[in-house]
Design an enzyme around this catalytic site. Structure first.
Site, PDB file in Angstrom:
ATOM      1  N   PRO A   2       0.828  -1.210   0.000  1.00  0.00           N
ATOM      2  CA  PRO A   2       0.000   0.000   0.000  1.00  0.00           C
ATOM      3  C   PRO A   2       0.858   1.253   0.000  1.00  0.00           C
ATOM      4  O   PRO A   2       1.919   1.290   0.620  1.00  0.00           O
ATOM      5  CB  PRO A   2      -0.806  -0.118   1.293  1.00  0.00           C
ATOM      6  CG  PRO A   2      -0.155  -1.155   2.108  1.00  0.00           C
ATOM      7  CD  PRO A   2       0.670  -2.009   1.209  1.00  0.00           C
ATOM      8  N   GLU A   3       0.398   2.269  -0.696  1.00  0.00           N
ATOM      9  CA  GLU A   3       1.117   3.538  -0.709  1.00  0.00           C
ATOM     10  C   GLU A   3       0.774   4.326   0.557  1.00  0.00           C
ATOM     11  O   GLU A   3      -0.258   4.107   1.191  1.00  0.00           O
ATOM     12  CB  GLU A   3       0.711   4.353  -1.936  1.00  0.00           C
ATOM     13  CG  GLU A   3       1.184   3.782  -3.259  1.00  0.00           C
ATOM     14  CD  GLU A   3       2.512   4.386  -3.688  1.00  0.00           C
ATOM     15  OE1 GLU A   3       3.083   5.192  -2.922  1.00  0.00           O
ATOM     16  OE2 GLU A   3       2.965   4.041  -4.782  1.00  0.00           O
ATOM     17  N   ARG A  14      -0.776 -13.004   3.458  1.00  0.00           N
ATOM     18  CA  ARG A  14       0.627 -13.363   3.219  1.00  0.00           C
ATOM     19  C   ARG A  14       1.500 -13.208   4.457  1.00  0.00           C
ATOM     20  O   ARG A  14       2.682 -13.539   4.419  1.00  0.00           O
ATOM     21  CB  ARG A  14       1.158 -12.553   2.035  1.00  0.00           C
ATOM     22  CG  ARG A  14       0.479 -13.014   0.745  1.00  0.00           C
ATOM     23  CD  ARG A  14       0.882 -12.182  -0.428  1.00  0.00           C
ATOM     24  NE  ARG A  14       2.277 -12.382  -0.795  1.00  0.00           N
ATOM     25  CZ  ARG A  14       2.882 -11.697  -1.746  1.00  0.00           C
ATOM     26  NH1 ARG A  14       2.230 -10.764  -2.408  1.00  0.00           N
ATOM     27  NH2 ARG A  14       4.135 -11.922  -2.036  1.00  0.00           N
TER      28      ARG A  14
END
Ligand SMILES: [Zn+2]
Length: 274
Positions: free
Chosen positions: A2-3, A117
């Protein structure tokens, strides 16, 4: 990944929904790699505390927690990793696979951390004994022109690599690096020590404008990433160069080029960027 602006949007969404709520019970999975602070210590530390505020620091989401009966202020730090999500929901809603944390709140709501993950991390800090959390690198929105120039001058690496270096500027990812270089008219492979002060300031202003715009739109995620409600609520930013290889530049119609810089796919206009 994510930015920065997406993490900011998540933090604001969570803050709006659960600020002031109290954590009455905590459930954590048994995946040890998720817990930077030992699982049992986090559960004990979190239970009974009130969430005073939720905010972003770098790419982390920081929960500021009230003192408990026996302890000082504390922080709960969530690093989303590649695929981590925070959901504010009700206890009745189905529990997604890979849910690693459930915080049951006094209001009846529930906060969940889901991470398929498992690169995300959860950390607890008791501020009587530990320092408050601070991400490395400077905040791109807070930095002035002199500080910005000082970060990059004297370095020989490419400006693209420098922008992605999280110890220099916190939270600038690949999309915003490419887009800000386009708006500043700077080629991604230029050496930072060869950039003029004027170019550096154009870059700083472009970065600030893009980040501010992106947060108004709610981030520009292209990953499997959702908002605090669990909805795919993010708008796609209208990118000028990012992932527009061979498409015409929006400004001059020249086809956008893709190269690899610092190991990352990098997009630029060969005419607008020098
Ligand atoms: Zn162009």
């Amino acid at each position: 990944m994510p930015e920065l602006r997406e993490v900011e949007t998540i933090a604001r969404g969570v803050d709006k929904r659960i600020r002031g709520d109290r954590i009455v019970q905590v459930w954590f999975s048994r995946r040890p790699q998720t817990f930077k602070t030992p699982r049992a210590r986090q559960i004990k530390g979190l239970t009974g505390r009130t969430i005073l505020a939720v905010h972003r620091t770098g790419k982390h989401i920081v929960f500021e927690l009230s003192p408990s009966a026996s302890s000082a202020d504390a922080q709960w730090i969530v690093h989303l990793g590649m695929t981590g999500r925070l959901l504010v929901t009700s206890p009745e809603s189905p529990v997604a696979p890979h849910t690693h944390a459930r915080l049951f709140l006094e209001s009846g709501r529930e906060l969940r951390f889901v991470d398929p993950r498992r690169f995300g991390r959860l950390e607890f800090r008791d501020l009587r004994r530990e320092a408050a959390f601070g991400a490395p690198g400077d905040e791109p929105l807070a930095i002035d022109e002199h500080e910005f120039a000082a970060l990059f001058r004297g370095r020989r690496l490419s400006i693209k690599a420098a922008l992605l270096n999280q110890t220099l500027l916190a939270g600038v990812g690949n999309i915003y690096a490419d887009e800000s270089l386009f708006h500043a008219g700077i080629r991604p492979r230029r050496r930072t020590n060869r950039l003029t002060l004027l170019e550096l300031d154009r870059l700083r202003l472009a970065l600030r404008e893009i980040l501010t715009h992106a947060i108004r739109l709610g981030g520009s995620s292209v990953s499997d990433y959702v908002g605090a409600d669990g909805e795919r609520g993010f708008f796609q930013l209208e990118h000028c160069v990012y992932q527009r290889t061979a498409e015409p530049c929006r400004r001059c119609q020249t086809p956008i080029r893709r190269i690899i810089v610092a190991g990352r796919g990098t997009h630029y206009c060969p005419k607008c960027q020098r």
